[in-house]
Scaffold this motif. Structure first.
Motif, short mmCIF file in Angstrom:
data_model
loop_
_atom_site.label_atom_id
_atom_site.label_comp_id
_atom_site.label_asym_id
_atom_site.label_seq_id
_atom_site.Cartn_x
_atom_site.Cartn_y
_atom_site.Cartn_z
N ASP A 1 0.84 -1.21 0.00
CA ASP A 1 0.00 0.00 0.00
C ASP A 1 0.87 1.25 0.00
O ASP A 1 0.60 2.22 -0.74
N GLN A 2 1.92 1.22 0.83
CA GLN A 2 2.81 2.38 0.91
C GLN A 2 3.52 2.60 -0.42
O GLN A 2 3.68 3.74 -0.89
N SER A 3 3.91 1.49 -1.04
CA SER A 3 4.60 1.59 -2.32
C SER A 3 3.67 2.17 -3.38
O SER A 3 4.08 3.02 -4.19
N GLN A 4 2.40 1.76 -3.38
CA GLN A 4 1.43 2.31 -4.32
C GLN A 4 1.20 3.79 -4.04
O GLN A 4 1.10 4.61 -4.98
N LEU A 5 1.14 4.13 -2.73
CA LEU A 5 0.96 5.55 -2.39
C LEU A 5 2.16 6.38 -2.84
O LEU A 5 2.00 7.50 -3.35
N LEU A 6 3.36 5.81 -2.64
CA LEU A 6 4.56 6.54 -3.08
C LEU A 6 4.58 6.71 -4.60
O LEU A 6 4.96 7.76 -5.13
N SER B 1 2.03 9.20 -5.42
CA SER B 1 2.55 10.51 -5.03
C SER B 1 3.60 10.98 -6.01
O SER B 1 3.65 12.15 -6.39
N SER B 2 4.44 10.05 -6.46
CA SER B 2 5.48 10.40 -7.43
C SER B 2 4.84 10.81 -8.75
O SER B 2 5.27 11.79 -9.39
#
Length: 155
Positions: A131-136, A139-140
């Protein structure tokens, strides 16, 4: 009745000599009969001696067999005592091993439970990380779009 035929002729004369001779004839007959009995008894004694020696040999053989069997029996009794002792030791060892097996089974079950708990935690953190990777990434991408818009607006 008389064993010797010459005794008959002399006995008929009736003299004292004849009576003595008759007595001698009777004694000779009795001795002759005794000789036959003695010969028979000697033969019987010889047969009985042979039977006795045969029985004595058989007795000695049986005594030897008995002594061997007695020794074998004693050895077997000792072996049985040893094996009974070993069986008792093995029973104690088996009981100890059952206790250890039970303990190890419980320990394995606890380890398996902990492994499942750790696996669930890892899956939880993996999902958070995904989830954090998808958010990053989102965000990117958002930052790249924002930068592109700012560049486009400044122009």
């Amino acid at each position: 009745m008389l064993a010797f035929p010459y005794c008959m002729s002399i006995i008929m004369t009736g003299s004292i000599e004849a009576i003595v001779l008759e007595s001698i004839c009777r004694i000779d007959a009795a001795l002759s009969k005794d000789d036959v009995e003695i010969t028979t008894l000697k033969r019987q004694l010889s047969d009985m001696t042979a039977k006795y020696e045969n029985m004595a040999t058989k007795y000695e053989n049986l005594l030897n067999v008995y002594q061997e069997l007695k020794m074998n029996y004693s050895e077997k009794v000792m072996e049985k005592k040893e094996r009974t002792s070993q069986l008792g030791d093995m029973a104690k060892l088996c009981k100890q091993l059952k206790v250890q097996l039970s303990s190890k089974t419980t320990e394995c079950e606890l380890n398996l439970l902990q492994l499942h708990q750790v696996q669930e935690e890892l899956e939880h953190y993996f999902r958070l990380s995904s989830d954090q990777s998808q958010l990053l990434k989102a965000s990117s991408n958002l930052q790249a779009r924002s930068l592109a818009l700012l560049v486009a607006v400044k122009k």
